[in-house]
Design a protein around this motif. Sequence first.
Motif, mmCIF file in Angstrom:
data_model
loop_
_atom_site.group_PDB
_atom_site.id
_atom_site.type_symbol
_atom_site.label_atom_id
_atom_site.label_comp_id
_atom_site.label_asym_id
_atom_site.label_seq_id
_atom_site.Cartn_x
_atom_site.Cartn_y
_atom_site.Cartn_z
ATOM 1 N N MET A 1 32.077 43.069 39.959
ATOM 2 C CA MET A 1 32.124 42.039 41.008
ATOM 3 C C MET A 1 30.787 41.971 41.738
ATOM 4 O O MET A 1 30.227 40.935 41.979
ATOM 5 C CB MET A 1 33.269 42.369 41.959
ATOM 6 N N ALA A 2 30.235 43.143 42.112
ATOM 7 C CA ALA A 2 28.959 43.130 42.819
ATOM 8 C C ALA A 2 27.857 43.653 41.899
ATOM 9 O O ALA A 2 28.106 44.072 40.787
ATOM 10 C CB ALA A 2 29.046 43.993 44.072
ATOM 11 N N GLY A 3 26.640 43.623 42.413
ATOM 12 C CA GLY A 3 25.541 44.179 41.652
ATOM 13 C C GLY A 3 24.826 43.137 40.825
ATOM 14 O O GLY A 3 25.175 41.973 40.818
ATOM 15 N N GLU A 7 24.498 38.543 38.351
ATOM 16 C CA GLU A 7 23.474 37.521 38.120
ATOM 17 C C GLU A 7 23.650 36.839 36.774
ATOM 18 O O GLU A 7 23.525 35.634 36.652
ATOM 19 C CB GLU A 7 22.080 38.140 38.166
ATOM 20 N N ARG A 10 27.004 34.654 36.558
ATOM 21 C CA ARG A 10 27.254 33.524 37.447
ATOM 22 C C ARG A 10 26.882 32.204 36.799
ATOM 23 O O ARG A 10 25.849 32.080 36.140
ATOM 24 C CB ARG A 10 26.510 33.706 38.765
ATOM 25 N N TRP A 11 27.703 31.218 37.018
ATOM 26 C CA TRP A 11 27.530 29.898 36.451
ATOM 27 C C TRP A 11 27.262 28.915 37.572
ATOM 28 O O TRP A 11 27.835 29.061 38.651
ATOM 29 C CB TRP A 11 28.815 29.526 35.684
ATOM 30 N N TYR A 16 21.441 29.693 38.881
ATOM 31 C CA TYR A 16 21.302 31.124 39.135
ATOM 32 C C TYR A 16 20.255 31.776 38.244
ATOM 33 O O TYR A 16 19.939 32.948 38.431
ATOM 34 C CB TYR A 16 22.659 31.812 38.984
ATOM 35 N N ALA B 78 36.494 38.684 48.092
ATOM 36 C CA ALA B 78 35.422 39.299 47.312
ATOM 37 C C ALA B 78 34.111 39.250 48.080
ATOM 38 O O ALA B 78 33.370 40.228 48.114
ATOM 39 C CB ALA B 78 35.275 38.561 45.980
ATOM 40 N N LEU B 82 31.265 42.368 50.665
ATOM 41 C CA LEU B 82 29.846 42.634 50.468
ATOM 42 C C LEU B 82 29.194 42.940 51.806
ATOM 43 O O LEU B 82 29.258 42.151 52.734
ATOM 44 C CB LEU B 82 29.169 41.406 49.854
ATOM 45 N N GLN B 87 24.586 40.954 49.089
ATOM 46 C CA GLN B 87 24.875 40.822 47.658
ATOM 47 C C GLN B 87 25.099 39.350 47.297
ATOM 48 O O GLN B 87 25.423 38.545 48.162
ATOM 49 C CB GLN B 87 26.124 41.626 47.320
ATOM 50 N N PRO B 88 24.937 39.025 46.028
ATOM 51 C CA PRO B 88 25.153 37.643 45.613
ATOM 52 C C PRO B 88 26.582 37.194 45.898
ATOM 53 O O PRO B 88 27.517 37.974 45.771
ATOM 54 C CB PRO B 88 24.904 37.676 44.106
ATOM 55 N N LEU B 89 26.721 35.935 46.258
ATOM 56 C CA LEU B 89 28.040 35.367 46.474
ATOM 57 C C LEU B 89 28.575 34.824 45.163
ATOM 58 O O LEU B 89 27.913 34.876 44.122
ATOM 59 C CB LEU B 89 27.968 34.247 47.508
ATOM 60 N N THR B 90 29.786 34.293 45.228
ATOM 61 C CA THR B 90 30.430 33.771 44.024
ATOM 62 C C THR B 90 29.713 32.525 43.528
ATOM 63 O O THR B 90 29.056 31.842 44.292
ATOM 64 C CB THR B 90 31.893 33.457 44.351
ATOM 65 N N GLY B 91 29.874 32.209 42.256
ATOM 66 C CA GLY B 91 29.130 31.127 41.615
ATOM 67 C C GLY B 91 29.736 29.753 41.771
ATOM 68 O O GLY B 91 30.544 29.510 42.661
ATOM 69 N N GLY B 92 29.343 28.846 40.876
ATOM 70 C CA GLY B 92 29.648 27.430 41.045
ATOM 71 C C GLY B 92 30.817 26.909 40.245
ATOM 72 O O GLY B 92 31.024 25.697 40.186
ATOM 73 N N ALA B 93 31.618 27.794 39.630
ATOM 74 C CA ALA B 93 32.702 27.301 38.764
ATOM 75 C C ALA B 93 33.791 26.609 39.575
ATOM 76 O O ALA B 93 34.250 25.518 39.211
ATOM 77 C CB ALA B 93 33.286 28.455 37.957
#
Lengths: 130, 116
Positions: A1-3, A7, A10-11, A16, B78, B82, B87-93
């Motif tokens: 989930m993290a880390g 990268e 991710r879509w 990204y 989720a 963080l 940390q990166p957030l959730t993506g674009g889906a």
Amino acid sequence: MAGSSNETRRWPKRVYGQGDEPDARFSLANERTFLAWLRTAMALMAAGVGIETVNAATSRPQNPLVTWLALLLLAGGVLISATSFTRWAATERALRTGRPLPAPRMGAVLGYGLAAAGVGIAVLLVVVGI
Amino acid sequence: MSEHDTGGDGARAPVDPGLQIERTTLAWLRTGLSFAVGSLVLTRLIAHTRPLVALGCVLALLPVAVLVGVLAVRRYRADSALPQHRQPLTGGALPAGVALLAVLVGAVGMVYTVLL
């Protein structure tokens, strides 16, 4: 989930795959703006469906001008929905790469479009008397 | 729920200054609700002339609306785990999916308008 493995997962990649992670507040604000556009689009669609329903319930035969106005509102809603994700992606990419944000083209379309729709409704009310 | 409860770990310092994540989750839920209400009204209008089509729409739409809500809240959980949003957030889906749904609702609205 993290880390950093996130990268690669991710879509979409075209967002990204470049730049660095921006301040999360900017990403979240971008997401909220996207959602606000979607709600605006759905309001336009609701207006279109609404006036056509009233049209069908009150005039026999239906006024074709109202039907066209309804289709125009619905098309506007579809256009905004269809472009909102692209704009979200472009903004996110700009945030990541540190470039200027994309110009808000849909703002002009929505503003002038709603003004035109307002004039159209006023004309229909006064001249045609829907 | 204490005021510091941001997803189950009460011992952690507030991870959401400005309540950005909460505002975003609420925006998601607002949008999901507009979608659900809009499509249910449209379905009800279609039911007037085509009951079976409307029934199919309801059966297809309700799970989708629930799914959007669940995914949006899970996104919140989720993300809030963080620390300090580093940390990166959730993506674009999910955004893409919801935009696609809105386009579909608009298309159904146009068909309704033409056929009515």
